[in-house]
Design an enzyme around this catalytic site. Structure first.
Site, PDB file in Angstrom:
ATOM      1  N   LYS A  39      -6.501   5.953 -11.055  1.00 54.31           N
ATOM      2  CA  LYS A  39      -6.014   5.121 -12.195  1.00 54.31           C
ATOM      3  C   LYS A  39      -5.935   3.759 -11.715  1.00 54.31           C
ATOM      4  O   LYS A  39      -6.112   2.638 -12.557  1.00 54.31           O
ATOM      5  CB  LYS A  39      -4.527   5.353 -12.707  1.00 54.31           C
ATOM      6  CG  LYS A  39      -4.645   6.897 -13.339  1.00 54.31           C
ATOM      7  CD  LYS A  39      -3.260   7.297 -13.672  1.00 54.31           C
ATOM      8  CE  LYS A  39      -2.774   8.807 -13.848  1.00 54.31           C
ATOM      9  NZ  LYS A  39      -1.179   8.797 -14.362  1.00 54.31           N
ATOM     10  N   GLY A  40      -5.888   3.458 -10.624  1.00 54.05           N
ATOM     11  CA  GLY A  40      -5.255   2.411  -9.883  1.00 54.05           C
ATOM     12  C   GLY A  40      -6.496   1.295 -10.292  1.00 54.05           C
ATOM     13  O   GLY A  40      -5.981  -0.289 -10.521  1.00 54.05           O
ATOM     14  N   ASP A  95      -8.913  -0.243  -6.357  1.00 53.23           N
ATOM     15  CA  ASP A  95      -7.777  -1.062  -6.193  1.00 53.23           C
ATOM     16  C   ASP A  95      -7.267  -1.418  -4.923  1.00 53.23           C
ATOM     17  O   ASP A  95      -7.349  -2.757  -4.416  1.00 53.23           O
ATOM     18  CB  ASP A  95      -6.703  -0.381  -6.935  1.00 53.23           C
ATOM     19  CG  ASP A  95      -6.474   1.076  -6.318  1.00 53.23           C
ATOM     20  OD1 ASP A  95      -7.219   1.446  -5.523  1.00 53.23           O
ATOM     21  OD2 ASP A  95      -5.334   1.625  -6.887  1.00 53.23           O
ATOM     22  N   ASP A  98      -6.723   1.538   2.207  1.00 50.49           N
ATOM     23  CA  ASP A  98      -5.671   1.782   3.089  1.00 50.49           C
ATOM     24  C   ASP A  98      -6.328   2.363   4.361  1.00 50.49           C
ATOM     25  O   ASP A  98      -6.890   1.805   5.099  1.00 50.49           O
ATOM     26  CB  ASP A  98      -4.886   2.863   2.337  1.00 50.49           C
ATOM     27  CG  ASP A  98      -3.238   2.695   3.045  1.00 50.49           C
ATOM     28  OD1 ASP A  98      -3.086   1.712   3.752  1.00 50.49           O
ATOM     29  OD2 ASP A  98      -2.929   3.942   3.303  1.00 50.49           O
ATOM     30  N   LYS A 126      -6.113  -3.400   3.405  1.00 46.51           N
ATOM     31  CA  LYS A 126      -5.043  -3.343   4.273  1.00 46.51           C
ATOM     32  C   LYS A 126      -5.771  -3.008   5.468  1.00 46.51           C
ATOM     33  O   LYS A 126      -5.825  -1.894   6.044  1.00 46.51           O
ATOM     34  CB  LYS A 126      -4.100  -2.045   3.804  1.00 46.51           C
ATOM     35  CG  LYS A 126      -2.936  -2.723   2.948  1.00 46.51           C
ATOM     36  CD  LYS A 126      -1.852  -1.552   3.166  1.00 46.51           C
ATOM     37  CE  LYS A 126      -1.463  -1.435   1.806  1.00 46.51           C
ATOM     38  NZ  LYS A 126      -0.354  -0.264   1.643  1.00 46.51           N
ATOM     39  N   PHE A 147       3.597  -2.035   1.146  1.00 48.45           N
ATOM     40  CA  PHE A 147       3.314  -1.466   0.083  1.00 48.45           C
ATOM     41  C   PHE A 147       3.372  -2.280  -1.247  1.00 48.45           C
ATOM     42  O   PHE A 147       4.280  -2.571  -1.693  1.00 48.45           O
ATOM     43  CB  PHE A 147       4.437  -0.207  -0.261  1.00 48.45           C
ATOM     44  CG  PHE A 147       3.807   0.860  -1.289  1.00 48.45           C
ATOM     45  CD1 PHE A 147       3.015   1.836  -0.849  1.00 48.45           C
ATOM     46  CD2 PHE A 147       4.408   0.744  -2.593  1.00 48.45           C
ATOM     47  CE1 PHE A 147       2.589   2.911  -1.901  1.00 48.45           C
ATOM     48  CE2 PHE A 147       3.843   1.455  -3.365  1.00 48.45           C
ATOM     49  CZ  PHE A 147       3.155   2.614  -3.193  1.00 48.45           C
ATOM     50  N   ASP A 154       0.549   1.534  -8.291  1.00 50.06           N
ATOM     51  CA  ASP A 154       1.930   1.923  -8.919  1.00 50.06           C
ATOM     52  C   ASP A 154       2.678   2.273  -7.897  1.00 50.06           C
ATOM     53  O   ASP A 154       2.438   2.481  -6.699  1.00 50.06           O
ATOM     54  CB  ASP A 154       1.722   3.413  -9.699  1.00 50.06           C
ATOM     55  CG  ASP A 154       1.275   4.500  -8.928  1.00 50.06           C
ATOM     56  OD1 ASP A 154       0.109   4.141  -8.131  1.00 50.06           O
ATOM     57  OD2 ASP A 154       1.769   5.644  -8.872  1.00 50.06           O
ATOM     58  N   ARG A 160       2.242  -0.485 -12.741  1.00 48.53           N
ATOM     59  CA  ARG A 160       0.855  -0.498 -12.978  1.00 48.53           C
ATOM     60  C   ARG A 160       0.647  -1.767 -14.090  1.00 48.53           C
ATOM     61  O   ARG A 160      -0.417  -2.555 -13.787  1.00 48.53           O
ATOM     62  CB  ARG A 160       0.249   0.666 -13.473  1.00 48.53           C
ATOM     63  CG  ARG A 160       0.010   1.786 -12.540  1.00 48.53           C
ATOM     64  CD  ARG A 160      -1.058   2.820 -13.027  1.00 48.53           C
ATOM     65  NE  ARG A 160      -0.736   4.357 -12.530  1.00 48.53           N
ATOM     66  CZ  ARG A 160      -1.480   4.425 -11.454  1.00 48.53           C
ATOM     67  NH1 ARG A 160      -1.901   3.654 -10.865  1.00 48.53           N
ATOM     68  NH2 ARG A 160      -0.892   5.671 -11.118  1.00 48.53           N
TER      69      ARG A 160
END
Ligand code: IMP
Ligand code: MG
Length: 170
Positions: A39-40, A95, A98, A126, A147, A154, A160
């Site tokens: 969803k990000g 989004d 990582d 990141k 984070f 989220d 969000r």
């Protein structure tokens, strides 16, 4: 618990506009397919698409990756593509990157569908957290190992809808 700003709304949206122009120019105004990873990436993908004047076809995928006991890793598709991407100019819109696990597997999967071009565009990166070899083609911002929340990202399904990128200071 306090939310601090990492990237404010103005800086974020103006950088998204710049990246949209860069993508448009790289593809000489040819038609693009954006694959938004839910969803990000929903907020980022729509803002990016709104700033491209050439034709953009939107598609959505929902993916989760397993690691655990499976050394090869595997993707679980909760939602797969709704169209054929063979011979299309495809941009994966994410989004945040990582470890790079999700996108490195997803990229291989999409490559097997024989797109004309396959690029990765991420809102945030990141880099210092990377475990899988993966280099995005377009990045809005490199960020430190914090984070982050907001603009689609989220914490436990919350935050969000914040219109900027923040982080939680404990
Ligand atoms: P990767 O497969 O390790 O690169 O994981 C990327 C996914 O982890 C992203 O698509 C996000 O859903 C999630 N994620 C990683 N870092 C953060 C963060 O700082 N905030 C919120 N979600 C994150
Ligand atoms: Mg995600």
């Amino acid at each position: 618990m306090e939310i601090k700003t990492l990237i404010n709304e103005k800086d974020l949206t103006s950088r998204i506009q710049e990246v949209a122009k860069e993508i448009q120019e790289d593809f000489n105004g040819e038609e693009l397919v954006f694959i938004c990873i839910l969803k990000g990436a929903a907020f980022f993908a729509t803002e990016l698409a709104k700033n491209v004047t050439s034709s953009v076809i939107m598609d959505f995928m929902k993916v989760s990756s397993y690691s655990g006991t499976e050394s090869t890793g595997k993707l679980n598709f909760t939602l797969d593509l709704s169209q054929n991407i063979e011979n299309k100019n495809v941009i994966i819109v994410e989004d945040i990157i990582d470890t790079g696990r999700t996108l490195s597997y997803l990229k291989e999967y999409l490559k097997s569908k024989k797109p004309k071009a396959l690029k990765i565009c991420t809102m945030l990166d990141k880099k210092e957290r990377r475990e899988f070899k993966l280099e995005p083609d377009y990045t809005c911002f490199d960020i430190p190992d914090k984070f982050v929340i907001g603009y689609g990202l989220d914490y436990d399904e919350k935050y969000r809808n914040m219109p900027y990128i923040g982080y939680i200071e404990q």
